[in-house]
Design an enzyme around this catalytic site. Structure first.
Site, PDB file in Angstrom:
ATOM      1  NE  ARG A  56       3.307  -7.782  11.085  1.00 33.90           N
ATOM      2  CZ  ARG A  56       3.021  -7.094   9.730  1.00 33.90           C
ATOM      3  NH1 ARG A  56       2.198  -8.049   9.070  1.00 33.90           N
ATOM      4  NH2 ARG A  56       3.069  -5.999   9.470  1.00 33.90           N
ATOM      5  CD  GLU A  62      -2.340   1.378   2.433  1.00 32.49           C
ATOM      6  OE1 GLU A  62      -2.636   0.297   3.428  1.00 32.49           O
ATOM      7  OE2 GLU A  62      -3.361   2.070   2.618  1.00 32.49           O
ATOM      8  CE  LYS A 105       2.902   0.181   4.706  1.00 30.87           C
ATOM      9  NZ  LYS A 105       2.718   0.062   3.613  1.00 30.87           N
TER      10      LYS A 105
HETATM   11  P1  ATP Z   1       2.359  -2.480   7.905  1.00 35.37           P
HETATM   12  O1  ATP Z   1       1.400  -2.657   9.271  1.00 35.37           O
HETATM   13  O2  ATP Z   1       4.292  -2.054   8.457  1.00 35.37           O
HETATM   14  O3  ATP Z   1       1.581  -0.686   7.371  1.00 35.37           O
HETATM   15  P2  ATP Z   1       1.146  -3.596   5.550  1.00 35.37           P
HETATM   16  O4  ATP Z   1       0.732  -4.623   5.654  1.00 35.37           O
HETATM   17  O5  ATP Z   1       0.117  -2.740   6.050  1.00 35.37           O
HETATM   18  O6  ATP Z   1       2.545  -3.220   6.734  1.00 35.37           O
HETATM   19  P3  ATP Z   1       1.795  -3.267   3.092  1.00 35.37           P
HETATM   20  O7  ATP Z   1       1.945  -2.658   1.715  1.00 35.37           O
HETATM   21  O8  ATP Z   1       0.132  -3.489   2.948  1.00 35.37           O
HETATM   22  O9  ATP Z   1       1.718  -3.127   4.573  1.00 35.37           O
HETATM   23  O10 ATP Z   1       2.176  -4.499   2.879  1.00 35.37           O
HETATM   24  C1  ATP Z   1       2.670  -5.170   1.892  1.00 35.37           C
HETATM   25  C2  ATP Z   1       3.171  -6.616   1.968  1.00 35.37           C
HETATM   26  O11 ATP Z   1       4.115  -6.660   2.495  1.00 35.37           O
HETATM   27  C3  ATP Z   1       2.421  -7.723   1.870  1.00 35.37           C
HETATM   28  O12 ATP Z   1       1.465  -8.602   1.893  1.00 35.37           O
HETATM   29  C4  ATP Z   1       2.211  -7.769   3.973  1.00 35.37           C
HETATM   30  O13 ATP Z   1       1.882  -8.648   4.550  1.00 35.37           O
HETATM   31  C5  ATP Z   1       3.896  -7.369   3.766  1.00 35.37           C
HETATM   32  N1  ATP Z   1       4.134  -7.264   4.584  1.00 35.37           N
HETATM   33  C6  ATP Z   1       4.665  -6.096   5.738  1.00 35.37           C
HETATM   34  N2  ATP Z   1       4.528  -5.902   6.491  1.00 35.37           N
HETATM   35  C7  ATP Z   1       5.727  -7.256   7.185  1.00 35.37           C
HETATM   36  C8  ATP Z   1       6.663  -8.037   6.974  1.00 35.37           C
HETATM   37  N3  ATP Z   1       6.765  -7.399   8.450  1.00 35.37           N
HETATM   38  N4  ATP Z   1       7.133  -8.616   7.226  1.00 35.37           N
HETATM   39  C9  ATP Z   1       6.521  -9.900   5.869  1.00 35.37           C
HETATM   40  N5  ATP Z   1       5.612  -9.452   5.237  1.00 35.37           N
HETATM   41  C10 ATP Z   1       5.380  -7.632   6.102  1.00 35.37           C
HETATM   42 MG    MG Z   2      -1.439  -3.120   4.221  1.00 31.37          MG
END
Ligand code: ATP
Ligand code: MG
Length: 558
Positions: free
Chosen positions: A262, A38, A272
């Site tokens: 994760r 995102e 983020k």
């Molecule tokens: P955040 O909570 O940091 O905002 P998010 O999951 O909302 O993370 P996205 O931009 O939606 O962030 O994530 C893109 C991809 O990266 C998704 O498939 C998500 O599952 C993966 N991802 C995000 N954080 C992690 C992590 N700590 N370890 C492994 N994969 C991750």
């Molecule tokens: Mg997300």
């Protein structure tokens, strides 16, 4: 053993097993994965695990990976983030097959939604979010049907079209899937598919005022692209029945969702939203502050893409949440830098030393650039009768077993001569200002004929040739292992001493031509890289990592 052999011998992770079974059974002839960020922040090291996993699987099985921006929330997203995400993925060494945007699917998604309405599987609800929550029930009690649930298909089609046309204000209506208000899985209790949001979108502008929710957009986007393996993190396990329900009811390409744990790292936060707070509240200078666990922060700090890929490989793919020790990441970067870093001498806290029997002038000495790699060649360093050594390498009244410099004691100067300290000069307040030493002319490194044995080798810099550098030394950003799960606010645990600046360290002159792409080992001190804040007047270096893992030891002392 060759890398390839090692690769073969490693057992498959559970996702590789699934892919191999799918290929063998002929379910797919080739696989297609996606990385779906995102664009609401910069990528962090957790994302690199997902990137290495998605791109790595496709590379291993000769498939492809799409980069899909999951940009269905107009309020938090920005083009700045899109550009940084692309730069970070490329820097990690991966290239996507197609660059796609969920917002490009707003029209087909709208069409899918009307299809579900026609099937009697979706309805427009006028309830407020509070009313919807009140009727949702709890995990142990069933929910209750909304009064709008019984609306006719025609009325739903008309209202949904009016929602799109902008007839209603934010929150006045939503579109919900009609599934089961008594389902034990709360995500199946008539989940919201669309909400009204009169907001400008970074790509579609003002074309839309209704936006699909994650659960409705994500699986459908996967299906439109014909993604074979849609890999996400464990918190989406309860969403999977809904993912499958939409695809089944719409009768579209059957993408499948798989979940892995994760990455969580000690002494940092990995969301983020939290990272944005650190930037907004000025606890760090920027998203790419070298203390940040962002990919751009690690890059600026001097991490290499290879080290991050090795780290992702070492931690593997698990099905259970855990907290990985940040020293494993540091181990990976240290190991890589040991192989590729140019050795240089830099004195952090200078003490001047005069060699009283050294002839006027200077001479050029030759030394290797990296003892681990003869291919990196040699360099010249100027030596003279006036040198800086590290203040901590001298003690006037040394304890036993202090082998470095002390009155009457001999040491070797790296790649140069053996010297002996003859006299200590102090100022009026007793502070040591200079050492008078003598050298053994026959003791030059590489052809030592002095027959003298010494126990320590010190780094040094010639005073008239020294280049002044600013050094930025980083420590962990948080004082506790798991700030996100500690009591109170995670920001209460910020380490106030995470950045230490040394305004004037003295370096050998070869560092004057340092490049951003190069990595350096400042001998006996640590690994460093040039920072982008450097200018013609001032060179600034970031410490990537210390030479040894002495963090645990330091903590015990304090
Ligand atoms: P955040 O909570 O940091 O905002 P998010 O999951 O909302 O993370 P996205 O931009 O939606 O962030 O994530 C893109 C991809 O990266 C998704 O498939 C998500 O599952 C993966 N991802 C995000 N954080 C992690 C992590 N700590 N370890 C492994 N994969 C991750
Ligand atoms: Mg997300």
């Amino acid at each position: 053993m060759s890398e390839i052999r090692k690769e073969e011998e490693k057992s498959l992770n559970f996702l590789e097993e699934i892919v191999e079974q799918d290929l063998e059974a002929g379910r797919y002839t080739t696989i297609l994965t996606r990385f779906p960020p995102e664009p609401n922040g910069y990528l962090h090291i957790g994302h690199s695990k997902s990137i290495c996993l998605n791109f790595g699987l496709a590379l291993k099985y000769r498939g492809k990976t799409n980069l899909r921006f999951d940009d269905t929330n107009p309020v938090t997203e920005d083009t700045e983030y899109v550009e940084s995400i692309k730069e970070d993925i490329r820097w990690l060494g991966f290239e996507w097959a197609s660059e796609l945007y969920a917002s490009d699917y707003f029209e087909p998604l709208y069409e899918f939604a009307t299809r579900l309405i026609r099937l009697g599987l979706a309805y427009v609800d006028d309830s407020s979010s509070e009313e919807i929550a009140a009727l949702k029930g709890t995990p142990t009690e069933p929910g209750k049907n909304s009064p709008c649930r019984a609306r006719s298909v025609d009325e739903n089609l008309r209202l949904f079209a009016e929602m799109r046309a902008g007839k209603y204000r934010d929150g006045e209506k939503v579109l919900r899937a009609k599934i089961d208000m008594a389902a034990s899985n709360m995500h199946l209790r008539d989940p919201i598919m669309y909400r009204i949001k009169h907001a400008h979108h970074h790509r579609t502008g003002d074309a839309w005022c209704i936006y699909p929710m994650y659960d409705f957009a994500h699986g459908q986007s996967d299906s439109i692209e014909k993604i074979t393996h849609s890999i996400c993190t464990l918190e989406f396990i309860p969403h999977r029945p809904l993912y499958d329900w939409f695809i089944e009811k719409l009768g579209i390409f059957p993408s499948h969702q798989y979940e892995f744990a994760r990455l969580n790292l000690t002494y940092t936060v990995m969301s983020k939203r939290k990272l944005l707070q650190l930037v907004a509240d000025k606890h760090v200078h920027s998203w790419d502050d070298p203390r940040m666990p962002t990919i751009s922060g690690y890059r600026r700090r001097g991490y290499t893409p290879e080290s991050i890929r090795t780290f992702a490989d070492k931690i593997g793919v698990q099905k259970r949440e855990n907290l990985i020790d940040v020293s494993l990441l540091e181990f990976c970067i240290r190991e890589h830098l040991n192989r590729i870093a140019w050795r240089r001498m830099v004195v952090f806290d200078p003490l001047k030393l005069v060699i009283t029997n050294y002839p006027e002038g200077e001479e050029m000495l030759t030394t290797e650039n990296n003892p681990e790699d003869p291919g990196m060649g040699q360099r010249s360093i100027p030596f003279s009768g006036q040198l800086y050594i590290e203040r901590e390498d001298f003690m006037e009244n040394p304890p036993k077993k202090f082998f470095r410099l002390a009155p009457g004691q001999k040491v070797r100067l790296k790649s140069a001569y053996i010297i002996q300290c003859d006299e200590v000069i102090k100022d009026a307040s007793g502070h040591i200002t200079e050492l008078k030493c003598s050298y053994l002319p026959g003791s030059k490194s590489g052809g030592d004929q002095s027959g003298t044995k010494v126990q320590a080798t010190l780094h040094w810099v010639s005073v008239p040739h020294a280049v002044t550098l600013e050094l930025r030394l980083y420590d962990r950003l948080f004082k506790v292992e798991d700030p996100s799960n500690a009591e109170g606010d995670f920001k209460d645990y910020i380490n106030p001493d995470s950045l230490q600046i040394l305004p004037a360290a003295y370096a050998e002159p070869s560092l004057r031509t340092a490049k951003f792409s190069e990595r350096y080992q400042f001998m006996r001190k640590g690994y460093f890289t040039l920072d982008k804040d450097s200018s013609e007047e001032k060179m600034i270096f970031n410490r990537t990592v210390t030479l040894k893992d002495n963090w645990a030891k330091e903590q015990k002392k304090s």
